[in-house]
Structures are given as structure tokens and as C-alpha cells.
Design a protein around this motif. Structure first.
Motif, short mmCIF file in Angstrom:
data_model
loop_
_atom_site.label_atom_id
_atom_site.label_comp_id
_atom_site.label_asym_id
_atom_site.label_seq_id
_atom_site.Cartn_x
_atom_site.Cartn_y
_atom_site.Cartn_z
N LYS A 67 56.44 -9.59 15.79
CA LYS A 67 56.47 -8.21 16.28
C LYS A 67 57.64 -7.44 15.66
N GLN A 70 56.82 -6.56 12.09
CA GLN A 70 55.88 -5.45 12.03
C GLN A 70 56.58 -4.12 12.30
N LEU A 71 57.48 -4.13 13.29
CA LEU A 71 58.23 -2.90 13.60
C LEU A 71 59.12 -2.48 12.43
N LYS A 72 59.72 -3.45 11.77
CA LYS A 72 60.55 -3.13 10.59
C LYS A 72 59.70 -2.52 9.49
N LEU A 74 56.91 -0.88 9.92
CA LEU A 74 56.55 0.46 10.36
C LEU A 74 57.69 1.44 10.14
N ALA A 75 58.91 0.99 10.45
CA ALA A 75 60.08 1.86 10.27
C ALA A 75 60.24 2.22 8.79
N LYS A 78 57.71 4.81 7.92
CA LYS A 78 58.09 6.10 8.49
C LYS A 78 59.19 6.75 7.65
N PHE A 88 53.87 6.62 14.06
CA PHE A 88 54.84 5.55 14.27
C PHE A 88 54.89 5.15 15.74
N ALA A 89 54.94 6.16 16.63
CA ALA A 89 55.03 5.88 18.07
C ALA A 89 53.77 5.16 18.56
N GLN A 91 51.68 3.22 16.78
CA GLN A 91 51.66 1.85 16.27
C GLN A 91 52.71 0.98 16.96
N LYS A 92 53.84 1.58 17.24
CA LYS A 92 54.92 0.85 17.93
C LYS A 92 54.43 0.42 19.33
N LEU A 96 54.04 -3.44 20.60
CA LEU A 96 54.80 -3.91 21.77
C LEU A 96 53.90 -4.20 22.96
#
Length: 98
Positions: A67, A70-72, A74-75, A78, A88-89, A91-92, A96
Motif C-alpha cells: 500500500k 502504491q501511495l508513493k 501515486l504521489a 501527482k 489522487f484523493a 485513488q488514495k 487505503l
């Protein structure tokens, strides 16, 4: 006279038995013909369809490290302008929430 009655009785029994057998054969044959006619006309019951294959096993839940990776990613997307703030929000939240 008794011999005559005996002969008539015997004839009646034989005739009755023959009639019963003939009727049974006729009914059985009529049933077979009706079944054949129904099959030829397509009115017979279809054989049961095979059961559907079992559903695939659910994917294993991602670990916390997966997770975070994946967040990294996505960041990074973005920051590069590939994703909007709303995308972004969303997908985040999806990552989560899973």
C-alpha cells in the motif's frame, strides 16, 4: 351342460387376458410414440446445464508495504501532473480502503 359352461368360461378367461395384454401393449407403445414425437418436436426437457465454474479465489489483501509503495507511486504521478488532486484523493482512498 357342465362341459359347455366350462368351455365358455375358459374362452372368457382367455379372451379377457388377451384383451388386457393387448391394452397394456397399446398403452406402452402409445407412450413411446408420444415421447419420440415430443423429442423430435423439441419439447423434451434439456439435460441440466453443468454448474458454473467456481468463482476465482479473491486476491490476497495487499500488505502495508504494498500500500505504501502504491501511495508513493501515486504521489509521483501527482507531482508529474499526470493525476489531478481529485484523482489522487480518490485513488488514495481506494488503496487505503482495501
Amino acid at each position: 351342460m357342465p362341459g359347455l359352461l366350462r368351455g365358455v368360461a375358459r374362452t372368457a378367461v382367455v379372451a379377457g387376458t388377451a384383451t388386457a395384454v393387448s391394452n397394456r401393449v397399446s398403452r406402452r407403445q402409445a407412450g413411446r410414440w408420444a415421447q419420440q414425437d415430443a423429442q423430435q418436436a423439441g419439447y423434451y426437457a434439456e439435460p441440466a446445464a453443468p454448474p458454473p465454474p467456481p468463482a476465482p479465489a479473491p486476491a490476497a489483501a495487499p500488505t502495508m508495504e504494498e500500500k505504501l509503495d502504491q501511495l508513493k507511486d501515486l504521489a509521483t504521478l501527482k507531482e508529474q501532473g499526470v493525476l489531478t488532486e481529485e484523482e489522487f484523493a480518490a485513488q488514495k482512498a481506494r488503496i487505503l480502503g482495501s
